[in-house]
Structures are given as structure tokens and as C-alpha cells.
Design a protein around this motif. Structure first.
Motif, PDB file in Angstrom:
ATOM      1  N   SER A  36      39.516  36.532  34.786  1.00 47.08           N
ATOM      2  CA  SER A  36      38.110  36.618  34.474  1.00 47.08           C
ATOM      3  C   SER A  36      37.756  36.669  32.882  1.00 47.08           C
ATOM      4  O   SER A  36      36.858  35.831  32.374  1.00 47.08           O
ATOM      5  CB  SER A  36      37.480  37.581  35.173  1.00 47.08           C
TER       6      SER A  36
ATOM      7  N   GLU B 136      37.358  44.810  41.664  1.00 49.96           N
ATOM      8  CA  GLU B 136      37.766  45.839  40.635  1.00 49.96           C
ATOM      9  C   GLU B 136      36.858  46.952  41.238  1.00 49.96           C
ATOM     10  O   GLU B 136      35.678  46.963  41.529  1.00 49.96           O
ATOM     11  CB  GLU B 136      37.666  45.769  39.297  1.00 49.96           C
TER      12      GLU B 136
ATOM     13  N   GLU C 180      31.675  40.585  33.313  1.00 47.80           N
ATOM     14  CA  GLU C 180      30.527  39.919  34.084  1.00 47.80           C
ATOM     15  C   GLU C 180      29.402  39.308  33.359  1.00 47.80           C
ATOM     16  O   GLU C 180      28.124  39.257  33.703  1.00 47.80           O
ATOM     17  CB  GLU C 180      29.843  41.042  35.143  1.00 47.80           C
TER      18      GLU C 180
ATOM     19  N   ASP D 130      33.777  39.061  28.388  1.00 48.95           N
ATOM     20  CA  ASP D 130      34.270  39.476  29.731  1.00 48.95           C
ATOM     21  C   ASP D 130      33.234  40.721  30.216  1.00 48.95           C
ATOM     22  O   ASP D 130      32.537  41.105  29.380  1.00 48.95           O
ATOM     23  CB  ASP D 130      35.715  40.168  29.784  1.00 48.95           C
TER      24      ASP D 130
ATOM     25  N   GLU E 232      36.114  39.925  38.975  1.00 53.40           N
ATOM     26  CA  GLU E 232      35.557  41.336  38.182  1.00 53.40           C
ATOM     27  C   GLU E 232      35.049  42.296  39.601  1.00 53.40           C
ATOM     28  O   GLU E 232      35.733  42.367  40.457  1.00 53.40           O
ATOM     29  CB  GLU E 232      34.377  41.214  37.349  1.00 53.40           C
TER      30      GLU E 232
ATOM     31  N   PRO F  44      31.864  46.763  35.546  1.00 50.26           N
ATOM     32  CA  PRO F  44      32.285  46.146  34.451  1.00 50.26           C
ATOM     33  C   PRO F  44      31.507  46.447  33.171  1.00 50.26           C
ATOM     34  O   PRO F  44      31.779  46.043  31.949  1.00 50.26           O
ATOM     35  CB  PRO F  44      32.320  44.603  34.694  1.00 50.26           C
TER      36      PRO F  44
END
Length: 262
Positions: free
Chosen positions: A47, A112, A60, A58, A87, A116
Motif C-alpha cells: 500500500s 491492519e 489511507e 501512505d 491498510e 492509519p
């Protein structure tokens, strides 16, 4: 069996503790083709690398349509299963996330367990609900996606250092019970702790390859089932380019005399 179902089953079967699936993460169709040409049986996206290639940060910051379009271009470029780093899902509900992922041609994903944007870890129950929703939506869609549950305890330096492994195990077990196929304790590096986590979760474990951690052979001996490289290859390629640009700017030769550009 449909082609997506076949690819999902093939990807899942590649997760063998002690004989890990190696995933040098790609960021565009060219890098994905290079991964396949080198003999790797599956492709994973990064990502962070995809975001930077698209002009975003990075965390989102990439518009969701752009991220899935990038995944689709990668999946269309290769004949092997593709798993996408998503993400924490870009705020999509599980059914929409699964629909978009399958439409893009991928058959697996990373999710995850920290925000983020803020770096805060989500409550275990909330994350387990998200993973269970993705699993349910995938089965309803007729494709049993390979779901890799990232555990961010070490990344976020959560709690006292001596308690992080136990927390990673607790989260990993809960996520597996919710429907995850594998656990990804990102930044876990100590070989003893990797061995202990593998034993405690009793499921495929993904380790991030980076400087200072055991090599693939030692990780295999520790029972790891999946080794990924995150944005490492992209960062190395970008660093190589930056160095070449500096030499060009200085008037130096970039390629040895008589050598063709790579």
C-alpha cells in the motif's frame, strides 16, 4: 470451481509453516511481472509503494477508487494469485470491500488493526468484528479470500515492551477465531519471540523482511509460513534511481562503457 476460487485456494495452500511463501511486494504491473518472471508463485501489493507511485502518502491518503484501480492493473498483468495490502479497508463496509477486491481480480488482502491516520490500535473486539464481516462477505460472494490479519502491537510500541508479545498472541488468536487465515505481527524481529508466537497462535505467520531480522532460511526454521517485503523493494529501486540521477547531474557515467542500460 470458479477461477477466483481456484486462485484463492492456490494462494492459501502456499502458506506452509517451515516452507514459507515469499512475497517481494509489487507496486505496478511492471514490478508484478518482474516478480512472476523471477519465479515467485504469487504477487502481493504494497500500500505504501502504490500510494507513492500514485502521488499520495501512505496511511489511507489514496482515494479508494485509485487504490483498487492500481490493484486491478497489477492483477490483470500476471497469471498468479494476487493479494492486496488494503491498510484498514479505507472505511469501506466489509461487503463493499470484498466486492471491490474481487472486481479488481485479487483473491487475498491484508487488514491492519491500527488507525492509519492516528496510529492508535483498535480494540480487539472491534477488529475481530471487521475481520469476521470480511470473511462472511467473501463466503457470500462465493470466494473464500485469503485474509491476512496484521497485528500492529510492535509497530505502534503498544504498552510495555515485555508485554507486547503476549498482546500480539492474544490479538492473533482472536483474529484467527474471527476468520483470518494468517497473522502478520509487523516489525516483530526477535527470533525467539517469532518462534514463540508461531507456536502460540498455531496458524500461518507472516513476517516482514527487513534489515536486522533473520533471513528466509532461519525464518523457515522458526516455522514462519509467509515472508513479505512491504515497500522495501520499491524503496531500494527509488534509492537506486536517486543515486543515478545524482551521477547524471554531476556529469558522471551511469553505465559502464559498452554496457546496455538495464
Amino acid at each position: 470451481m470458479t477461477e477466483p476460487s481456484r486462485q484463492a485456494a492456490a494462494l492459501r495452500a502456499l502458506h506452509r509453516p517451515g516452507d514459507p511463501l515469499i512475497l517481494p511486494n509489487a507496486w505496478d504491473p511492471g514490478s508484478a511481472r518482474a516478480v512472476v518472471a523471477a519465479g515467485f508463485p504469487a504477487v502481493a501489493t504494497s500500500s505504501a509503494a502504490v500510494a507513492e507511485v500514485l502521488g499520495h502518502a501512505d496511511g489511507e491518503a489514496t482515494p479508494v477508487a485509485e487504490m483498487f484501480a492500481a490493484v486491478a492493473r497489477i492483477a490483470a498483468a500476471v497469471p498468479v494469485p494476487v493479494t492486496a495490502d488494503l491498510e484498514r479497508g479505507y472505511g469501506l463496509r466489509p461487503a463493499e470491500l470484498v466486492d471491490r477486491l474481487l472486481a479488481a481480480g485479487a483473491v487475498g488482502c491484508n487488514i491492519e488493526d491500527s488507525d492509519p491516520r492516528t496510529g492508535e490500535l483498535y480494540a480487539v473486539a472491534e477488529q475481530a468484528d471487521l475481520l469476521a464481516g470480511i470473511r462472511t462477505a467473501a463466503r457470500a460472494a462465493g470466494v473464500d479470500l485469503v485474509l491476512n490479519a496484521r497485528v500492529d502491537v510492535h509497530l505502534r510500541a503498544y504498552g510495555p515492551a515485555e508485554e507486547r508479545l503476549a498482546e500480539a498472541v492474544r490479538r492473533g488468536r482472536r483474529y484467527l477465531a474471527a476468520g483470518a487465515d494468517s497473522v502478520y505481527p509487523i516489525l516483530l524481529a526477535d527470533p525467539v519471540q517469532i518462534r514463540d508466537l508461531v507456536a502460540e497462535v498455531d496458524a500461518p505467520v507472516n513476517i516482514l523482511a527487513r534489515p536486522g531480522i533473520p533471513g528466509p532460511g532461519e525464518l523457515a526454521a522458526l516455522g514462519v509460513a509467509r515472508i513479505s517485503y512491504g515497500s522495501g523493494l520499491y524503496a531500494a529501486a527509488r534509492a537506486r534511481m536517486v543515486g543515478m540521477l545524482a551521477r547524471i547531474r554531476a556529469g558522471d557515467e551511469v553505465f559502464p562503457s559498452g554496457e546496455e542500460p538495464p
